[in-house]
Motif scaffolding. Structure first.
Motif: not given
Lengths: 444, 176
Positions: A156-160, A162-168
């Protein structure tokens, strides 16, 4: 080295981002990797009464989130020792403390155990410059899913940011070979979290295992096993461990790849004389032949995202090159023209870019190609690089390479060349396959 | 039911045969014959019966020298072409397999570690097929031959240099 030590090593590397090359062996920061976004993930607070169990006694949530963000190659993480304050609730945040440290973003959170025994975690993401909260969420799950909660926060942090869905929250599937250089090696098919944690063996054999591949629902896998003395394609359910020999035709049975809708397997079979591409309908078991070129090796099929065509390797021009075939028209087009060895291609999720094994000056690298412009770029600089597999969001690629004669797995950022090695305590590691997106928090 | 019938019949038959033997009168002793020595012509020296071209483990031997017959054939990088010298050796294998139709071979195809695993799986098959095709063209029956490719999965030399790779690019004939 255990995962915790690696976290620490990576932290050192990430914090030392001003140095051109990191000290830690596990991470390679390329030239030009400068001033990435700076993030502080404060150790999460624990809202527990003295007699309550601390949900984070065994799992360092903030450490996992920071490690995830570090591995993306897009962030530089602040070491917790260098923080000026340790807020775990919004009323404890003083933006001045983070501006002084030149941070762009701040993540805080806390965890507690519910009366039901479940664990709840709340996190807040702040933009330090604008002094605003960007996101906040409360996640509740069974205590054994704490790591999954941490990866969800990372996503969620990554997506907020960068705008890219996170894949962690994804998994890795790979082959570990013990005693590889002896007469009695043992092959382990392993599934681990994307950060290498929680690795477990899902199948073990004294005969070679190769080409593991995920079903799109990540509930089952396909791979090639030599357990019968010859290559056989096996489909295995991950939850039950149930296995089925799905292709054991005369000749080779190789390179299984699930279609995007999960209803078919593409594969390479030599049952009709030489290695050709086929698709197998998993429900009807109907086999369909896709390629016809009696003098060529046609193998390593991979589906386009729409499931309408296959990318594959063929040596019909004399040396292996990448082709694409429309499953209705069956007329292959050649995609690669640079170099005399291009094989095992995988399309990025955008469908416009391709990664593949590329031989240049007698050394095998992974190359990236823009299909519209035709430009080719070498992504990896090591030797004997193999088996590229992409994270489902297309930002990172995992591949197999060698370090001092031992097979290891490495991950490289598609965009900026940031690279890290996944440590494995012992053995030869190879054939990585990055899973599709997984919702580990939904009950299974 | 049918099996039981056969069982009963064979018991009856055996009984009949046994009683037939018992009822026969003993043969009279043959009259002693005085042997007069005859001078036999010495037979011409006979060709020794050729020994089967296999060692004690039933592995093939060169029929002339009786030394182990080479059964591993090496290939160039990304090639499956048989060397001239290997074809001469394979001709001997073909002769043996034509003479001994009860023997069969398993041909394993192998590659070095360079290149992708699945491409090498197919390349290894191409190598075992090159040997198979030669043997069939030389009169060996297809039922005497099985092939299997191990790709790069079973190197004989686990090294990562040219000398290891050269040893690993091979087809091996294993007699059964």
């Amino acid at each position: 080295m255990n995962a915790r030590d690696l976290v620490r090593a990576l932290f050192v590397a990430a914090v030392a981002f001003t140095a051109p090359v990191a000290q830690a062996l596990e991470i390679v920061i390329p030239e030009g990797w400068d001033s990435p976004t700076k993030v502080a993930v404060v150790p999460f607070g624990s809202a527990m009464a003295p007699d309550e169990p601390d949900p984070m006694a065994s799992v360092d949530l903030a450490g996992i989130v920071a490690f995830d963000l570090t591995r993306s190659g897009q962030f530089s993480l602040l070491q917790s020792d260098n923080m000026l304050s340790y807020p775990s609730a919004p009323d404890q945040v003083y933006f001045r403390d983070w501006r002084i440290l030149d941070m762009d973003y701040l993540v805080i959170g806390r965890a507690w155990t519910e009366a039901s025994g479940a664990v709840s975690v709340v996190y807040h993401l702040y933009d330090v410059t604008s002094e605003r909260e960007i996101a906040s969420s409360r996640i509740t799950a069974a205590p054994e899913k704490l790591r999954d909660i941490a990866h969800r926060i990372s996503d969620e942090v990554y997506e907020h940011i960068t705008g890219i869905r996170g894949a962690f929250s994804t998994k890795l599937l790979y082959v570990l070979v013990e005693d590889a250089a002896t007469n009695s090696p043992t092959y382990h098919l392993k599934v681990a979290d994307a950060d290498g944690a929680r690795a477990r063996t899902v199948f073990r054999s004294t005969e070679p295992l190769l080409s593991p591949n995920w079903a799109p629902d990540a509930l089952s896998i396909a791979y090639v096993s030599f357990e019968t003395g010859k290559s056989t394609i096996v489909v295995q359910d991950l939850a039950s461990g149930e296995r089925e020999h799905i292709a054991a035709y005369p000749g080779i049975n190789g390179a299984p790849e699930f279609s995007p809708d999960g209803t078919k397997l593409a594969m390479s079979l030599s049952r009709d004389g030489n290695a050709e591409i086929y698709t197998l309908d998993l429900a009807s078991r109907e086999l369909r032949r896709i390629t016809r070129w009696p003098t060529a090796i046609d193998t390593e099929p991979s589906w386009t995202a729409d499931g309408m065509s296959l990318i594959f390797t063929s040596d019909r021009p004399g040396k292996p090159q990448i082709y694409q075939v429309d499953l209705d028209k069956l007329n292959p087009d050649r995609l690669t023209w640079e170099g005399d060895y291009n094989a095992r291609a995988r399309l990025l999720p955008n469908g416009r870019h391709l990664v593949y094994v590329h031989r240049r000056e007698r050394v095998y690298h992974i190359a990236w190609q823009d299909l519209e412009r035709g430009t080719v770029r070498v992504l990896t600089q090591t030797a004997l690089d193999e088996s590229p597999s992409l994270a489902p969001n297309g930002t990172m690629m995992i591949y197999a390479t060698q370090d001092l004669g031992r097979g290891i797995l490495a991950v490289v950022s598609i965009d900026n060349g940031f690279r890290y090695l996944l440590p494995e305590a012992a053995g030869d590691v190879r054939e990585p396959a990055w899973s599709p997106f997984i919702d580990a928090l939904r009950g299974r | 039911m049918i099996r039981q019938l056969f069982g009963a019949l064979s018991v009856v038959l055996a009984g009949v045969l046994l009683s037939a033997c018992q009822s026969t009168e003993p043969e009279p002793e043959p009259e002693p014959v005085v042997q007069t020595p005859v001078v036999k012509p010495t037979p011409p020296p006979k060709e020794p019966e050729p020994e089967p071209p296999f060692d004690e483990n039933l592995n093939p031997l060169d029929p002339v020298t009786r030394k182990p017959l080479n059964s591993t054939f090496y290939f160039e990088y990304d090639q499956a072409r048989l060397a001239q010298g290997d074809i001469r050796v394979l001709a001997v294998h073909a002769q043996i397999l034509r003479d001994y139709r009860n023997r069969s071979v398993n041909i394993e195809g192998h590659c070095d570690e360079r290149g992708t695993r699945e491409y090498n799986l197919a390349l290894g098959e191409r190598r075992s097929d090159a040997v198979r095709r030669y043997l069939i063209s030389a009169g060996v029956r297809s039922t005497q031959i099985e092939t299997v490719s191990f790709g790069e999965e079973r190197p004989v030399d686990p090294g990562h240099d040219e000398s290891a790779w050269a040893k690993n690019r091979r087809a091996m004939m294993i007699y059964r």
